[in-house]
Motif scaffolding. Structure first.
Motif, PDB file in Angstrom:
ATOM      1  N   PRO A 405      20.712 -72.431  -5.107  1.00 38.18           N
ATOM      2  CA  PRO A 405      19.379 -72.495  -4.487  1.00 38.18           C
ATOM      3  C   PRO A 405      19.219 -71.499  -3.336  1.00 38.18           C
ATOM      4  CG  PRO A 405      20.189 -74.709  -4.894  1.00 38.18           C
ATOM      5  CD  PRO A 405      21.334 -73.779  -5.170  1.00 38.18           C
ATOM      6  N   GLN A 406      20.280 -71.285  -2.561  1.00 33.02           N
ATOM      7  CA  GLN A 406      20.200 -70.321  -1.464  1.00 33.02           C
ATOM      8  C   GLN A 406      20.057 -68.892  -1.987  1.00 33.02           C
ATOM      9  OE1 GLN A 406      23.842 -71.483   0.502  1.00 33.02           O
ATOM     10  NE2 GLN A 406      22.752 -72.640   2.090  1.00 33.02           N
ATOM     11  N   LEU A 407      20.729 -68.597  -3.107  1.00 32.31           N
ATOM     12  CA  LEU A 407      20.569 -67.285  -3.737  1.00 32.31           C
ATOM     13  C   LEU A 407      19.108 -67.064  -4.120  1.00 32.31           C
ATOM     14  CD1 LEU A 407      21.649 -64.670  -5.102  1.00 32.31           C
ATOM     15  CD2 LEU A 407      22.032 -66.052  -7.159  1.00 32.31           C
ATOM     16  N   PHE A 408      18.458 -68.086  -4.694  1.00 30.56           N
ATOM     17  CA  PHE A 408      17.052 -67.957  -5.075  1.00 30.56           C
ATOM     18  C   PHE A 408      16.164 -67.769  -3.850  1.00 30.56           C
ATOM     19  CE2 PHE A 408      18.270 -70.898  -8.835  1.00 30.56           C
ATOM     20  CZ  PHE A 408      18.827 -69.810  -9.497  1.00 30.56           C
ATOM     21  N   LEU A 409      16.496 -68.460  -2.762  1.00 33.26           N
ATOM     22  CA  LEU A 409      15.737 -68.321  -1.511  1.00 33.26           C
ATOM     23  C   LEU A 409      15.833 -66.894  -0.974  1.00 33.26           C
ATOM     24  CD1 LEU A 409      14.168 -69.534   0.906  1.00 33.26           C
ATOM     25  CD2 LEU A 409      16.392 -70.130   1.902  1.00 33.26           C
ATOM     26  N   VAL A 410      17.058 -66.371  -0.910  1.00 35.83           N
ATOM     27  CA  VAL A 410      17.259 -65.006  -0.404  1.00 35.83           C
ATOM     28  C   VAL A 410      16.519 -63.994  -1.278  1.00 35.83           C
ATOM     29  CG1 VAL A 410      18.985 -63.192  -0.059  1.00 35.83           C
ATOM     30  CG2 VAL A 410      19.466 -65.525   0.700  1.00 35.83           C
ATOM     31  N   THR A 411      16.584 -64.180  -2.595  1.00 35.95           N
ATOM     32  CA  THR A 411      15.899 -63.262  -3.508  1.00 35.95           C
ATOM     33  C   THR A 411      14.391 -63.311  -3.307  1.00 35.95           C
ATOM     34  OG1 THR A 411      17.661 -63.649  -5.130  1.00 35.95           O
ATOM     35  CG2 THR A 411      15.673 -62.566  -5.927  1.00 35.95           C
ATOM     36  N   GLY A 412      13.844 -64.517  -3.106  1.00 35.86           N
ATOM     37  CA  GLY A 412      12.412 -64.657  -2.857  1.00 35.86           C
ATOM     38  C   GLY A 412      11.981 -63.967  -1.576  1.00 35.86           C
ATOM     39  N   VAL A 413      12.791 -64.069  -0.526  1.00 37.52           N
ATOM     40  CA  VAL A 413      12.470 -63.412   0.744  1.00 37.52           C
ATOM     41  C   VAL A 413      12.560 -61.890   0.596  1.00 37.52           C
ATOM     42  CG1 VAL A 413      13.217 -63.096   3.132  1.00 37.52           C
ATOM     43  CG2 VAL A 413      13.162 -65.389   2.137  1.00 37.52           C
ATOM     44  N   LEU A 414      13.612 -61.425  -0.095  1.00 38.18           N
ATOM     45  CA  LEU A 414      13.739 -59.985  -0.339  1.00 38.18           C
ATOM     46  C   LEU A 414      12.535 -59.456  -1.126  1.00 38.18           C
ATOM     47  CD1 LEU A 414      17.517 -59.537  -1.266  1.00 38.18           C
ATOM     48  CD2 LEU A 414      16.350 -58.771   0.807  1.00 38.18           C
ATOM     49  N   ASN A 415      12.016 -60.268  -2.037  1.00 45.49           N
ATOM     50  CA  ASN A 415      10.857 -59.846  -2.828  1.00 45.49           C
ATOM     51  C   ASN A 415       9.625 -59.637  -1.958  1.00 45.49           C
ATOM     52  OD1 ASN A 415       9.552 -59.559  -5.625  1.00 45.49           O
ATOM     53  ND2 ASN A 415       8.276 -61.130  -4.653  1.00 45.49           N
ATOM     54  N   ILE A 416       9.473 -60.439  -0.924  1.00 50.97           N
ATOM     55  CA  ILE A 416       8.349 -60.240   0.009  1.00 50.97           C
ATOM     56  C   ILE A 416       8.464 -58.865   0.660  1.00 50.97           C
ATOM     57  CG2 ILE A 416       7.264 -61.028   2.142  1.00 50.97           C
ATOM     58  CD1 ILE A 416       8.186 -63.855   1.446  1.00 50.97           C
ATOM     59  N   LEU A 417       9.666 -58.550   1.135  1.00 56.13           N
ATOM     60  CA  LEU A 417       9.880 -57.276   1.828  1.00 56.13           C
ATOM     61  C   LEU A 417       9.696 -56.095   0.873  1.00 56.13           C
ATOM     62  CD1 LEU A 417      13.037 -58.277   3.928  1.00 56.13           C
ATOM     63  CD2 LEU A 417      10.635 -58.257   4.646  1.00 56.13           C
ATOM     64  N   PHE A 418      10.318 -56.181  -0.303  1.00 55.72           N
ATOM     65  CA  PHE A 418      10.185 -55.091  -1.263  1.00 55.72           C
ATOM     66  C   PHE A 418       8.744 -54.976  -1.757  1.00 55.72           C
ATOM     67  CE2 PHE A 418      10.044 -53.309  -5.507  1.00 55.72           C
ATOM     68  CZ  PHE A 418      10.777 -52.138  -5.347  1.00 55.72           C
ATOM     69  N   GLY A 419       8.110 -56.108  -2.036  1.00 58.50           N
ATOM     70  CA  GLY A 419       6.732 -56.092  -2.539  1.00 58.50           C
ATOM     71  C   GLY A 419       5.772 -55.459  -1.562  1.00 58.50           C
ATOM     72  N   LEU A 420       5.927 -55.756  -0.274  1.00 62.74           N
ATOM     73  CA  LEU A 420       5.069 -55.162   0.750  1.00 62.74           C
ATOM     74  C   LEU A 420       5.295 -53.650   0.805  1.00 62.74           C
ATOM     75  CD1 LEU A 420       3.040 -55.579   3.048  1.00 62.74           C
ATOM     76  CD2 LEU A 420       4.988 -55.954   4.585  1.00 62.74           C
ATOM     77  N   PHE A 421       6.562 -53.249   0.797  1.00 65.84           N
ATOM     78  CA  PHE A 421       6.905 -51.822   0.788  1.00 65.84           C
ATOM     79  C   PHE A 421       6.295 -51.131  -0.429  1.00 65.84           C
ATOM     80  CE2 PHE A 421       9.909 -48.850  -1.269  1.00 65.84           C
ATOM     81  CZ  PHE A 421       9.890 -47.802  -0.345  1.00 65.84           C
ATOM     82  N   LEU A 422       6.452 -51.737  -1.605  1.00 57.90           N
ATOM     83  CA  LEU A 422       5.951 -51.144  -2.844  1.00 57.90           C
ATOM     84  C   LEU A 422       4.439 -50.996  -2.822  1.00 57.90           C
ATOM     85  CD1 LEU A 422       6.545 -50.228  -5.798  1.00 57.90           C
ATOM     86  CD2 LEU A 422       6.177 -52.616  -6.474  1.00 57.90           C
ATOM     87  N   TYR A 423       3.749 -52.043  -2.437  1.00 56.18           N
ATOM     88  CA  TYR A 423       2.287 -52.024  -2.468  1.00 56.18           C
ATOM     89  C   TYR A 423       1.731 -50.974  -1.506  1.00 56.18           C
ATOM     90  CZ  TYR A 423      -2.480 -53.735  -2.884  1.00 56.18           C
ATOM     91  OH  TYR A 423      -3.827 -53.833  -3.143  1.00 56.18           O
ATOM     92  N   LEU A 424       2.338 -50.846  -0.324  1.00 62.35           N
ATOM     93  CA  LEU A 424       1.889 -49.836   0.639  1.00 62.35           C
ATOM     94  C   LEU A 424       2.114 -48.418   0.103  1.00 62.35           C
ATOM     95  CD1 LEU A 424       3.150 -51.426   3.986  1.00 62.35           C
ATOM     96  CD2 LEU A 424       0.791 -51.280   3.160  1.00 62.35           C
TER      97      LEU A 424
END
Length: 443
Positions: A405-424
């Motif tokens: 579950p912690q792995l999924f949490l970390v991946t979800g948080v990383l996705n926020i950071l990468f997604g924001l970078f990608l969209y910009l």
């Protein structure tokens, strides 16, 4: 086109759809059957750890994507695509004959050779099928066609894994597996015979057969097109993200949910159906336009439901008195299990909203003369990100001792950071990008 399913009435779509569907289906029957044979039979016979054999199998299948994707892109740009597809499908039949011999006589070295060759087959077919779509489809059909392709791929992977599991349980299972992969390969070739002629985009291209200099040149060319470069990074992130979750599905099904094999299949089905529905809805939600307007919703959903999966799994309290694992029916009665199912379905759904606009944009904005090579570069990055996903999961779970579950949490948080970078980045560079419209009319 009002209803994207009407594309199945068009031979220019349906022939390639079923060709790629049967190819992905056969890939996964063969891969999953081989993994099951290695796990339950081969490891004890040849005295090698199961984990070593399975990781070797994964490496052999993905290695051709590193080695040959750029070369495959050149070939797909230089030659007419229907003839090229039929040739590749004939090679698939030859490879499956090799695999059948390997299964029947239990020659595991030959099976590993066939696995590498199937990875090579998929590497050379990938640039063809994705460069074919923008050439064969009208601009207002491209998003719908990609949605159907993504749906077909997800279902083909799932069905291939299920069929492989069923076949390995039958008496004389190795013969059943051999016959199945041969039949599907034949059907794939027959389907390819209906693909209409699709002229070469750059027939005068001089192919560079040096796979290393070709790969570097292809990546450099992609990097010179910033919008497409970040589109490809976004595509590859989806493969990183999906691999991180799906690879762990059997373990968290057994360890956390305490479910049997049927639970694994059910969870994979939830994710795959979610991807399919999200992919199909992209056409309606974008009103047939090649657009990134759905990307923020896909990014948000991938993070929201990954983070909620952490909380839903952490909140489960399953204590069985025996070592017997639960089936799907028993798991339904466990309080909190429905939230886990909900999260997995909407992870897939969000993935569909995320990936279809990116693939459609990659095809629409890629220069016609280099379209297949752009897809080849995309496949190189996909392979890199998938390998990185495996390393990332090993580090998180084994080095840092995180729970699943912690792995999924970390991946979800990383996705926020990468997604924001990608969209910009995409919003910044889309102003300089131009959609490559078709020159020739379509019936």
């Amino acid at each position: 086109m009002a209803n994207q399913f009407q594309l199945f009435k068009r031979r220019r779509f349906s022939a390639m759809f079923f060709t790629q569907f049967l190819g992905a289906f056969n890939d996964n029957i063969f891969k999953q059957a081989l993994i099951l044979v290695l796990t339950y039979t081969a490891a004890s016979q040849i005295g090698i750890e199961v984990s070593i054999l399975n990781n070797l199998a994964a490496m052999l299948f993905i290695l051709p994507y590193f080695l040959f994707s750029a070369l495959a892109g050149q070939i797909a740009d230089k030659f007419e695509k229907s003839q090229l597809t039929r040739f590749i499908k004939l090679l698939e039949l030859v490879i499956m004959i090799i695999a059948a011999v390997g299964f029947v006589f239990e020659w595991y070295t030959l099976l590993f050779v066939a696995l590498f060759l199937m990875g090579t087959h998929s590497t050379f077919f990938g640039p063809i099928k994705y460069a074919y779509l923008p050439q064969a489809m009208r601009e207002d059909e491209l998003v719908g066609a990609n949605g159907l392709f993504q749906m077909g791929t997800s279902l083909a992977i799932l069905l291939g894994m299920i069929i492989a599991g069923v076949l390995t349980q039958l008496p004389q299972s190795l013969y059943w597996i051999s016959a199945s992969v041969l039949i599907v390969a034949i059907l794939g070739y027959l389907s390819a015979r209906f693909i209409p002629n699709m002229p070469a985009m750059q027939p005068n291209l001089n192919i560079n057969w040096n796979i290393f200099t070709t790969s570097m040149a292809t990546v450099r060319y992609l990097y010179s097109l910033p919008f497409l470069f970040f589109i490809v990074l976004g595509n590859s992130w989806f493969w990183f993200y999906g691999a991180t979750f799906l690879t762990q599905t059997p373990e968290f099904s057994k360890v956390i949910l305490q479910g049997d094999e049927s639970v694994v299949i059910f969870l994979l089905t939830l994710f795959s159906v979610g991807v399919s529905i999200g992919s199909l809805l992209c056409k309606s939600l974008t009103k047939n336009q090649v657009s990134l307007r759905l990307l923020p919703f896909g990014i948000a959903g991938l993070s929201i439901f990954a983070i909620d999966l952490y909380f839903s799994l952490s909140g489960l309290n399953i204590n069985l008195d025996t070592d017997t694992l639960m089936g799907i029916g028993e798991l339904f009665s466990i309080r909190g299990s429905w939230r886990v199912f909900f999260d997995l379905f909407f992870l897939g759904f969000s993935g569909g909203l995320y990936i279809v606009p990116l693939y459609a944009s990659m095809q629409a904005y890629a220069p016609k003369s280099h379209r297949a090579r752009i897809v080849g570069a995309n496949n190189i990055f996909n392979a890199i990100f998938m390998v990185t996903s495996a390393i990332f999961a090993i580090l998180m779970l084994n080095a840092l001792k995180l729970s699943l579950p912690q792995l999924f949490l970390v991946t979800g948080v990383l996705n926020i950071l990468f997604g924001l970078f990608l969209y910009l980045k995409l919003n910044k560079h889309i102003k300089q990008a131009v959609i490559q419209t078709r020159d020739e009319p379509i019936n």
